[in-house]
Design an enzyme around this catalytic site. Structure first.
Site, PDB file in Angstrom:
ATOM      1  N   ARG A 172     -12.192  -3.381  -7.148  1.00 54.73           N
ATOM      2  CA  ARG A 172     -11.340  -2.434  -8.005  1.00 54.73           C
ATOM      3  C   ARG A 172     -10.807  -2.762  -9.822  1.00 54.73           C
ATOM      4  NH1 ARG A 172      -7.337  -2.582  -2.219  1.00 54.73           N
ATOM      5  NH2 ARG A 172      -8.513  -1.104  -1.809  1.00 54.73           N
TER       6      ARG A 172
ATOM      7  N   HIS B 155      -0.758  -1.154  -7.010  1.00 55.89           N
ATOM      8  CA  HIS B 155      -1.314  -1.258  -5.314  1.00 55.89           C
ATOM      9  C   HIS B 155      -0.588  -2.032  -4.594  1.00 55.89           C
ATOM     10  CE1 HIS B 155      -3.389   1.006  -2.114  1.00 55.89           C
ATOM     11  NE2 HIS B 155      -3.643  -0.125  -1.735  1.00 55.89           N
TER      12      HIS B 155
HETATM   13  C1  LIG Z   1      -1.661   4.239  -0.330  1.00 56.42           C
HETATM   14  C2  LIG Z   1      -1.668   2.425   0.446  1.00 56.42           C
HETATM   15  C3  LIG Z   1      -2.857   2.253   1.176  1.00 56.42           C
HETATM   16  C4  LIG Z   1      -3.632   0.896   1.820  1.00 56.42           C
HETATM   17  N1  LIG Z   1      -4.535   1.503   2.381  1.00 56.42           N
HETATM   18  C5  LIG Z   1      -4.961  -0.047   2.930  1.00 56.42           C
HETATM   19  C6  LIG Z   1      -6.289  -0.075   3.674  1.00 56.42           C
HETATM   20  O1  LIG Z   1      -6.660   0.552   4.160  1.00 56.42           O
HETATM   21  N2  LIG Z   1      -6.264  -1.435   3.940  1.00 56.42           N
HETATM   22  C7  LIG Z   1      -5.673  -2.629   3.966  1.00 56.42           C
HETATM   23  O2  LIG Z   1      -6.278  -3.292   4.594  1.00 56.42           O
HETATM   24  N3  LIG Z   1      -4.408  -2.294   3.217  1.00 56.42           N
HETATM   25  C8  LIG Z   1      -4.222  -0.664   3.003  1.00 56.42           C
HETATM   26  N4  LIG Z   1      -3.057  -0.911   2.068  1.00 56.42           N
HETATM   27  C9  LIG Z   1      -2.519  -2.419   1.832  1.00 56.42           C
HETATM   28  C10 LIG Z   1      -1.246  -2.123   2.868  1.00 56.42           C
HETATM   29  O3  LIG Z   1      -0.710  -0.424   3.658  1.00 56.42           O
HETATM   30  C11 LIG Z   1      -0.191  -3.119   3.463  1.00 56.42           C
HETATM   31  O4  LIG Z   1      -0.483  -4.092   2.439  1.00 56.42           O
HETATM   32  C12 LIG Z   1       0.363  -3.350   4.647  1.00 56.42           C
HETATM   33  O5  LIG Z   1       0.694  -2.333   5.345  1.00 56.42           O
HETATM   34  C13 LIG Z   1       1.885  -4.595   4.379  1.00 56.42           C
HETATM   35  O6  LIG Z   1       2.482  -4.352   5.659  1.00 56.42           O
HETATM   36  P1  LIG Z   1       3.756  -4.633   6.358  1.00 56.42           P
HETATM   37  O7  LIG Z   1       3.681  -5.427   7.134  1.00 56.42           O
HETATM   38  O8  LIG Z   1       3.247  -6.411   5.246  1.00 56.42           O
HETATM   39  O9  LIG Z   1       4.678  -4.288   4.868  1.00 56.42           O
HETATM   40  P2  LIG Z   1       6.043  -3.180   5.206  1.00 56.42           P
HETATM   41  O10 LIG Z   1       4.293  -2.146   5.868  1.00 56.42           O
HETATM   42  O11 LIG Z   1       5.837  -2.948   3.960  1.00 56.42           O
HETATM   43  O12 LIG Z   1       6.683  -3.302   5.837  1.00 56.42           O
HETATM   44  C14 LIG Z   1       8.075  -3.939   5.700  1.00 56.42           C
HETATM   45  C15 LIG Z   1       9.045  -3.259   6.633  1.00 56.42           C
HETATM   46  O13 LIG Z   1      10.342  -4.327   5.914  1.00 56.42           O
HETATM   47  C16 LIG Z   1      11.000  -3.505   6.074  1.00 56.42           C
HETATM   48  N5  LIG Z   1      12.230  -4.288   5.190  1.00 56.42           N
HETATM   49  C17 LIG Z   1      12.161  -4.231   3.767  1.00 56.42           C
HETATM   50  N6  LIG Z   1      12.784  -4.834   3.236  1.00 56.42           N
HETATM   51  C18 LIG Z   1      14.385  -4.823   4.040  1.00 56.42           C
HETATM   52  C19 LIG Z   1      15.196  -5.166   3.884  1.00 56.42           C
HETATM   53  N7  LIG Z   1      16.105  -5.835   3.179  1.00 56.42           N
HETATM   54  N8  LIG Z   1      16.146  -5.155   5.374  1.00 56.42           N
HETATM   55  C20 LIG Z   1      15.485  -4.571   5.917  1.00 56.42           C
HETATM   56  N9  LIG Z   1      13.814  -3.915   6.701  1.00 56.42           N
HETATM   57  C21 LIG Z   1      13.320  -4.332   5.764  1.00 56.42           C
HETATM   58  C22 LIG Z   1      11.051  -2.080   5.948  1.00 56.42           C
HETATM   59  O14 LIG Z   1      11.761  -1.112   5.985  1.00 56.42           O
HETATM   60  C23 LIG Z   1       9.123  -1.937   7.443  1.00 56.42           C
HETATM   61  O15 LIG Z   1       9.136  -1.949   8.271  1.00 56.42           O
HETATM   62  C24 LIG Z   1      -2.097  -0.186   1.326  1.00 56.42           C
HETATM   63  C25 LIG Z   1      -1.505  -0.371   0.427  1.00 56.42           C
HETATM   64  C26 LIG Z   1      -1.042   1.207   0.379  1.00 56.42           C
HETATM   65  C27 LIG Z   1      -0.066   1.380  -0.540  1.00 56.42           C
END
Ligand SMILES: Cc1cc2nc3c(=O)[nH]c(=O)nc-3n(C[C@H](O)[C@H](O)[C@H](O)COP(=O)(O)OP(=O)(O)OC[C@H]3O[C@@H](n4cnc5c(N)ncnc54)[C@H](O)[C@@H]3O)c2cc1C
Ligand code: HEM
Ligand code: FES
Lengths: 258, 637, 223
Positions: free
Chosen positions: B330, B401
Site C-alpha cells: 500500500r 485509511h
Molecule cells: C473502509 C475500510 C475498510 C477496511 N477494511 C479492512 C479489511 O478488509 N480488513 C481489516 O482487517 N481491516 C480493515 N479496515 C480496518 C478495520 O476496519 C478497523 O481498523 C477496525 O474495524 C477497528 O475496529 P475497532 O473495534 O478498533 O474500532 P471501531 O470499529 O472504529 O469502533 C469504535 C467504537 O468506539 C465508539 N466510540 C468512539 N469514540 C467514542 C466515544 N468518545 N464515546 C463513546 N463511544 C465511542 C464508537 O461508537 C464505536 O462503537 C478497514 C477500514 C476501513 C475504514
C-alpha cells in the site's frame, strides 16, 4: 460540471415532544457530483453561519454499509435510486428546480428524536430477543468441523447483508418490520449452526417484533423495492413458515421472552 | 517513566500460555461483583463486552452511534487473516507472525504479534460458530483468498462485507448479553473524560447525545475500544463519526500515546471531486489484481483516456517494480501515485488521480468474469462517480485509511494508567509502522474475544480497589470540566463552522504529514497548528444549546481534540528521523526512492506523555528487539 | 409447566403472523367456495331447468347446504375479524402520516386490499339479500332461482353492479392468491413469478366466468 438549484421542504422537529412541521430551503448551487448528504452539509453550513439550527440527520460511514442514514425523499425511503442508501445517492439524479420533501422515517416504533433523526432501538431489542447464535467465546469447534453447503451459505449471506437502516419499516404502508426480522431469522436459521435455537429464535423475535408495535405484512413488496441491500421478501415467507412450524410443535417450550 | 511491556519470559511460542498461567484468576462467584466499562462497540469493544459479560462481569458498554451495530468496523470490506493453513499452501502461525512483523517494517513488539498469529486461528472458529457467513467452497469448507500481496491464501471473507459480518456476529453476541441483563448498553452516549481515583481508572464521564445530560459511570476497570484517529486528516476512509476523543482525553489523564505518526494511506480510493467532499470511499485493493495503473506519459495531457495510445501511457508501477508490478504494498503504491501527480501527470478534473484500468482484463477474461469478481465495487464506483468502469478506466487516489499508532499498552493491553485497557485500532500494539491488509479485523477480535478476558481478571484479582461512587470528587471535577467545555463552545460568538476548521486542519496535515514528510514541513506544521487551534477556539460557531441533540457541539469537541493530536502527530513525525512503513520522511530514502529505516537509532516505540496544552510533550521509548524475525530492508523490486 | 393448547393457539393468534395465517386459510376456503359456486352457477347456461335442479338438489341436501354455509360464515367471520384487528393495530403503528406518499414496487391490487375487501363484504351482503332472501329483489320467486337470476340481470344497472363487483373480487384475489403463499410461508422465489402469473390468471378467469353470467343474460344469450 452541472450545477443547479433545488427547493427542499424539510421536516423540522426540535425533539420528541415538539409537533414539528416543514420548513422550506432554497439551495441555489448544487453540484451534480455531490452526494445528497453533502448537499445537506452545504445547507447546514449556511444555517450555522447565520446562527440557525442546522438540520439534524443521522449518518456515519457515508458508504452505504452502517445503516445509520436514511429519510424519505418525496415519499421514497432513501430516495429514488434503487439499491442505494441516501448517503450514496448522488445529486446527478435530480433536475434543476426540483422540489424535494424530506421526512423522517415514520412509525410509532421509531419515534422522531429531532428533525430527520429517529430512534431505531426497537431493532436492537428484536435482535436481543433471539437474533443470535449462543456460542460463548471459547466454545467453538474448528471452523471446518461444520460444513455448510455453499448454496445455504450464500443465501444466509444474502439475508445477512441487511444494514438495519429501517427503510423497510418506513416504506411499508403498515410500518411492518417483517423484512428486517425475517432477514435475521433467515440468516441464522439457514445455517447448521443456527439449528439448535431455530424454533426458539423465531418465536422470541416475532414476539418482540409484535411488542414493539410494528404493523403486519401485506406482501406489497414495497420494503423489498427500497431496501438498499435488495433483500427479497422471500425472507418474510421463511419467517412465517418457521414461526408456524415452531408454534405447531408441541414440544417446543414457550418463547424465551416470557 | 519506565515503560514495562510485561512480556512474559520463555520462548516466544510459549509466552502466551505462560502468561495465561501466570495471570491471576477471579473466582467465578466473585466476577459479578466487578463492574467493567467498555467504551466502543466495534469489533474490539463488542467482542470484549460480550465475552466479559459471559464470564460474569457486570458490563456497561457505550457507543456514540444509535446502535452498537453501526460501529465503524462495519465498513471493512476485504477480509480477515488467520493462520489456518486450510489451503495447505505452507501457512503457519510462524509465517503469519513473520509477515506481520516484516510488513510492519520492524516497528512492532514481537511477542504481541506472535500471540496475534496464534489466536487468529481461534477467531475464525468463534465467528463460524456465531453464524458469520464466510465464503465457502462447493464442498462446504471455508474459502480463502490471498490479500494484500501475501504469498499464501489465508484471508477469510464474506463477499465484500467481511467487517459487517464479523461485527454483526460480535454485536449479536453482545445483544444476547444485553437481553440477559448482563450488559447495559448506552448508545448515543459519548465518553468525554476518563476518571482516575488514586491513580487508577475508575470510570468515565459521558454526555447523552440526545438529552445532553452529563453523567458519571463508575467501574472497577475501563476498556477503550474506540477505534482509530484517521479523521484528524478530515478526509479519510473512516466513518464521519470516528474520532479520537476517548483516547485523547485518556491521554490527557496520563495514558501515553505511542507512534501517532504511523498512519496508513490506502492507494485505491475514489478521488476528491470538490470542496464539499465529506469523506473518501475505499475501493478494495483487490482491484489491483486485475487493474493496470497508469497516467499519461506527458504532463498536462487532457485527452480522454481512450484517446491516449499505449505509447503515450506510463504504467509506472509495472515500470518501476517489474517483480510486483501493480501489487506493490500500500505505502509504495500510494507514494508513487503522489509522485506522478506532483509531476503534473495526474488525471481527472483536479489532477489528483491515476487510472486503474480494467480494460485489458476485460479483454482477456471477459466482462462476465470481471463482473463476478468486482461487480459490487464497480457498482459502487459508478454510483458515486457516474462513470462506468467497464467502459472507461476508474480514477483512484490515495487516502488516509488506518492509524497504526494509538495509546501505548503493555502485553496485557493495559495502558500506562492502571485499570485502563485499550483494544483494537485505538491501541498501538501489533502493526508497527504499517498494517497488512486483513489484519486489523484480526487484531480487534483477538483483543476482545481472547486477550482481555484473561488479562483484566489478573488486574481485578490482584488489586485492592476501594469503594468509589459517582459522588467522589474526581467525578464531580471531570463532570465540571466537560460542562465547562460545552459552555465555552456555546458562548463563542464566532462565525466559522466546525467543519471549516476541521477541513483546514486536515489539509494542513495532508500536506505536511501525509504521504511524504519533511523536517521543514513538519516544523512549519508544529507552528501552524497551535495558531489554527487558537483561531478555532475564538472563531468557531456552535449554535443551539447543550441540552439537546447538537451535532455541531459534538463535532466541536472532537475537532478540539484533533487540534492537539495533530500537533503531537507532527512532533512524532519530526522526531523520527527515518522512513518506515507509513511514515515516509523524504530526507530518508534509498537512491531508488524507497523508505530507508534507521534501526540503530529508531528501533523503538515512541510513547508520548502529555504535559499540557501548548507544552512540549515528553518522549518515552520502548526499545524493540527483533530476535525472531531478522531485520531486513523491504524490497519489492 | 407446559402451556395448554389453548394458550398456544391464543399466543399464536396474538401475533400479526398468526392473524395473517387465519386470513390466508380463510381466504383460501372462501376462494375454494367461489370455485364451487361458479361451477354451480354456470349451469344456467345449460338452461333454467338444469339450474333449478341444481338449486333443488342443494336444498334437499341440508347437511351439504348448511355445512357449507357454516364453514363459509365462520371463514368470513375469521377473515373479517382478523382484518379489523390488523388494521386497528396498523393505524397505531404509524400515528403521523407522510406528506408525500409513494408506492414503489406495489401493485394497485395489493394497496387496495382493504378497499376491495370491504367492497366484497358489501357485495356479499347485497348478494345474500338479493338472491338468498330476496329482500332487495323486485321480482323474487323462492322456488325459481333461474327466474330470479334472469329477471335481475336483465336490469342493466344490476348486471353492471355485479360485473363491477366481480372486478373487485378479481383484484382482491389477484393479490390474495399470491399473498397467502407468503403468509403461509410456502412461496419460493423461484416460483414467485409463476405464482403471481397464476394468481392473475385464476382470479381474472374466475371473475370473468362469474361476470359472464350477468353479461350474457343482459345480452339475451340466456333466457
Ligand atoms: C473502509 C475500510 C475498510 C477496511 N477494511 C479492512 C479489511 O478488509 N480488513 C481489516 O482487517 N481491516 C480493515 N479496515 C480496518 C478495520 O476496519 C478497523 O481498523 C477496525 O474495524 C477497528 O475496529 P475497532 O473495534 O478498533 O474500532 P471501531 O470499529 O472504529 O469502533 C469504535 C467504537 O468506539 C465508539 N466510540 C468512539 N469514540 C467514542 C466515544 N468518545 N464515546 C463513546 N463511544 C465511542 C464508537 O461508537 C464505536 O462503537 C478497514 C477500514 C476501513 C475504514
Ligand atoms: C370471497 C371472499 C373473499 C376471498 C376469497 C378472500 C380472499 C383473500 C385472500 C386469499 C387473501 C390473502 C391473505 C393473505 O395475505 O395471506 C385476502 C386478504 C385480504 N382480505 Fe379477503 N377475501 C374475501 C373476502 C374479504 C372480505 C369480506 C374482506 C373485508 C372486509 C376482506 C379483506 C381482506 C383484506 C384487507 C386482505 C389483506 C390483508 C392484509 O393486509 O394482509 N376479504 N383475502
Ligand atoms: S451513512 Fe452509513 S449507510 Fe449511509
Amino acid at each position: 460540471m452541472r450545477t443547479f438549484s433545488l427547493t427542499l421542504h424539510v421536516w423540522r422537529q426540535k425533539n420528541t415532544k415538539d409537533p414539528g412541521g416543514f420548513v422550506a430551503y432554497k439551495v441555489p448551487e448544487v453540484s451534480e457530483h455531490m452526494s445528497f448528504l453533502e448537499m445537506l452539509d452545504v445547507v447546514n453550513e449556511g444555517l450555522i453561519v447565520k446562527g440557525d439550527d442546522p438540520i439534524a440527520f443521522d449518518h456515519d460511514c457515508r458508504e452505504g454499509i452502517c445503516g445509520t442514514c436514511g429519510f424519505m425523499i418525496n415519499g421514497d425511503a432513501h430516495g429514488p435510486h434503487r439499491g442505494t442508501t441516501v448517503c450514496q445517492l448522488h445529486m446527478r439524479h435530480f433536475q434543476d428546480g426540483e422540489e424535494l420533501w424530506l421526512e423522517p422515517w415514520r412509525a410509532a416504533a421509531f419515534p422522531v428524536m429531532k428533525d430527520l433523526v429517529v430512534d431505531r432501538g426497537a431493532f436492537d431489542r428484536i435482535i436481543a430477543a433471539g437474533g443470535f447464535i449462543s456460542a460463548p467465546t471459547g466454545s467453538a469447534p474448528d471452523g471446518n468441523a461444520i460444513l455448510v453447503p455453499k448454496p445455504a451459505s450464500d443465501r444466509a449471506m444474502d439475508a445477512a447483508a441487511c444494514i438495519g437502516c429501517g427503510a423497510c419499516v418506513a416504506m411499508c404502508p403498515n410500518s411492518a418490520a417483517a423484512l428486517f426480522t425475517g432477514a435475521k431469522i433467515a440468516h441464522l436459521n439457514l445455517l447448521p449452526q443456527g439449528q439448535p435455537e431455530a424454533a426458539a429464535r423465531v418465536v422470541a423475535m416475532v414476539g418482540q417484533m409484535e411488542t414493539e408495535g410494528f404493523g403486519h405484512c401485506t406482501s406489497t413488496g414495497q420494503c423489498e423495492a427500497v431496501c438498499p441491500k435488495e433483500i427479497p421478501i422471500e425472507v418474510i415467507a421463511r419467517m412465517n413458515w418457521d414461526f408456524i412450524k415452531a408454534s405447531a410443535d408441541k414440544r417446543e417450550a414457550k418463547s424465551r421472552g416470557d | 517513566m519506565q515503560l514495562d511491556a510485561k512480556v512474559p519470559s520463555g520462548p516466544i511460542e510459549k509466552k502466551w500460555d505462560q502468561a495465561k498461567f501466570d495471570l491471576k484468576l477471579v473466582n467465578p462467584a466473585n466476577k459479578r461483583k466487578y463492574s467493567v466499562i467498555v467504551v466502543g462497540s466495534g469489533l474490539a469493544g463488542a467482542s470484549a463486552a460480550a465475552s466479559l459479560a459471559e464470564l460474569g462481569y457486570q458490563v456497561k458498554c457505550f457507543c456514540f452511534q444509535d446502535s452498537p451495530r453501526r460501529a465503524h468496523s462495519i465498513a471493512a470490506q476485504g477480509g480477515i487473516n488467520a493462520a489456518k493453513n486450510y489451503q495447505n499452501d505452507g501457512d503457519s502461525v510462524q509465517r503469519l507472525f513473520y509477515d506481520t512483523v516484516k510488513g510492519g517494517d520492524f516497528r512492532a513488539r514481537e511477542a504481541n504479534v506472535y500471540r496475534l498469529a496464534q489466536i487468529s486461528v481461534n477467531i475464525i472458529d468463534q465467528c463460524v460458530a456465531q453464524g458469520v457467513p464466510f465464503a465457502r467452497e462447493y464442498g462446504g469448507a471455508l474459502a480463502n483468498r490471498s490479500f494484500g500481496g501475501a504469498q499464501v491464501s489465508r484471508t477469510f471473507y464474506a463477499r465484500g462485507q467481511t467487517g459487517q459480518q464479523l461485527l454483526l456476529g460480535a454485536y449479536q453476541a453482545l445483544e444476547r448479553q444485553i437481553g440477559l441483563g448482563r450488559v447495559t448498553m448506552y448508545p448515543r452516549t459519548e465518553m468525554l473524560d476518563l476518571v482516575l481515583v488514586d491513580g487508577r481508572a475508575r470510570g468515565i464521564v459521558t454526555r447523552d447525545l440526545i438529552t445532553g445530560e452529563v453523567a458519571s459511570h463508575v467501574a472497577d476497570a475501563v476498556v477503550l475500544g474506540t477505534g482509530g484517529y484517521g479523521n484528524v486528516f478530515y478526509l479519510s476512509t473512516n466513518a464521519k463519526g470516528s474520532n479520537a476523543t476517548a483516547i485523547w482525553r485518556a491521554h490527557k489523564r496520563g495514558a501515553l500515546f505511542a507512534n501517532p505518526c504511523f498512519t496508513q494511506i490506502h492507494p485505491t480510493c475514489i478521488p476528491v471531486s470538490g470542496d464539499y467532499q465529506s469523506k473518501l470511499t475505499l475501493m478494495s485493493e483487490s482491484l489491483r489484481n486485475d487493474g493496470r495503473i497508469w497516467v499519461p506519459l506527458k504532463k498536462g495531457d487532457t485527452r480522454s483516456p481512450s484517446d491516449i495510445p499505449p505509447s503515450d501511457r506510463d504504467y509506472y508501477l509495472e515500470r518501476r517494480y517489474p517483480a510486483f508490478g501493480n501489487l506493490v504494498p500500500r505505502d509504495v503504491a500510494s507514494r508513487n501515485a503522489k509522485t506522478v501527480c506532483d509531476e503534473g501527470r495526474g488525471v481527472g478534473p483536479t489532477g489528483l488521480g491515476v487510472y486503474l484500468d480494467l480494460s485489458e482484463s476485460i479483454g482477456r477474461l471477459g466482462i462476465a468474469t470481471i463482473r463476478e469478481r468486482y461487480g459490487n465495487l464497480i457498482d459502487m464506483y459508478e454510483r458515486i462517480t457516474g462513470e462506468d468502469p467497464y467502459k472507461t478506466p476508474m480514477r483512484i487516489y490515495p487516502a488516509i485509511h488506518y492509524t497504526m499508532g494509538g495509546l501505548w499498552v503493555d502485553y496485557n493491553l493495559m495502558s500506562t494508567i492502571p485499570g485502563m485497557y485499550v483494544l483494537g485500532e485505538a491501541n498501538f500494539s501489533d502493526h508497527g509502522a504499517n498494517r497488512l491488509g486483513a489484519s486489523a479485523l484480526m487484531q480487534g477480535l483477538a483483543d476482545g474475544y481472547f486477550i482481555i478476558p484473561y488479562t483484566i481478571g489478573d488486574y481485578l484479582a490482584s488489586t485492592k480497589l476501594e469503594k468509589v461512587d459517582a459522588a467522589h470528587a474526581a467525578f464531580a471535577d471531570a463532570e465540571r470540566g466537560v460542562k465547562e467545555q460545552t459552555a465555552r463552545f456555546l458562548a463563542s460568538d464566532g462565525k466559522r463552522t466546525v467543519d471549516s476548521f476541521h477541513k483546514e486542519l486536515g489539509r494542513l496535515m495532508w500536506e505536511k504529514c501525509g504521504m511524504g514528510r519533511t523536517a521543514t514541513g513538519l516544523k512549519e506544521a508544529v507552528v501552524k497548528i497551535p495558531e489554527l487551534r487558537e483561531r478555532f477556539w475564538s472563531e468557531v460557531a456552535v449554535p443551539g444549546t447543550g441540552e439537546e441533540l447538537n451535532r455541531e457541539l459534538e463535532k466541536a469537541g472532537r475537532v478540539a481534540d484533533y487540534m492537539e493530536l495533530a500537533e503531537l502527530t507532527c512532533r512524532d513525525a519530526l522526531a523520527r528521523n527515518e522512513s518506515c512503513g507509513g511514515h515516509f520522511r523524504e530526507e530518508y530514502q534509498t537512491p531508488e526512492g524507497e523508505a530507508l529505516r534507521d534501526d540503530d537509532n529508531y528501533s523503538y516505540a515512541a510513547a508520548w506523555e502529555w504535559k499540557g496544552t501548548g507544552q512540549e510533550p515528553a518522549l518515552h521509548k520502548e526499545p524493540l528487539a527483533f530476535e525472531h524475525v531478522h531485520l531486513a530492508q523491504r524490497s519489492y523490486k | 409447566m407446559s402451556a395448554t393448547t389453548a394458550d398456544r393457539i391464543s399466543s399464536f393468534y396474538q401475533t400479526s403472523i398468526g392473524k395473517k395465517v387465519v386470513m390466508a386459510a380463510t381466504g383460501v376456503i372462501l376462494f375454494g367456495f367461489l370455485v364451487g359456486h361458479l361451477l354451480g352457477n354456470v349451469q344456467i347456461f345449460a338452461g333454467a331447468d338444469k339450474f333449478n335442479a341444481y338449486a333443488e338438489f342443494l336444498h334437499n341436501t341440508p347437511s351439504l347446504l348448511w355445512g357449507t354455509r357454516i364453514v363459509l360464515l365462520l371463514s368470513l367471520f375469521g377473515h373479517v375479524t382478523a382484518v379489523v384487528q390488523l388494521y386497528r393495530a396498523r393505524a397505531e403503528a404509524r400515528p403521523v402520516q407522510y406528506k408525500v406518499k409513494r408506492n414503489r414496487g406495489a401493485t394497485l391490487a395489493s394497496r387496495l386490499m382493504l378497499v376491495s375487501g370491504v367492497a366484497v363484504f358489501a357485495f356479499i351482503i347485497f348478494h345474500l339479500l338479493h338472491f338468498t332472501t330476496g329482500t332487495v329483489h323486485g321480482d323474487f320467486k323462492p322456488d325459481d332461482p333461474a327466474h330470479n337470476l334472469i329477471s335481475a340481470f336483465t336490469i342493466p344497472t344490476v348486471a353492471l353492479a355485479y360485473v363491477v363487483a366481480m372486478g373487485l373480487v378479481a383484484m382482491h384475489l389477484y393479490h390474495g392468491l399470491w399473498s397467502f403463499t407468503q403468509s403461509l410461508g410456502v412461496s419460493h422465489p423461484r416460483y414467485t413469478g409463476r405464482i403471481k402469473a397464476s394468481a392473475m390468471l385464476v382470479s381474472v378467469a374466475l371473475c370473468a366466468a362469474f361476470a359472464s353470467i350477468p353479461i350474457l343474460i343482459l345480452a339475451h344469450y340466456v333466457k
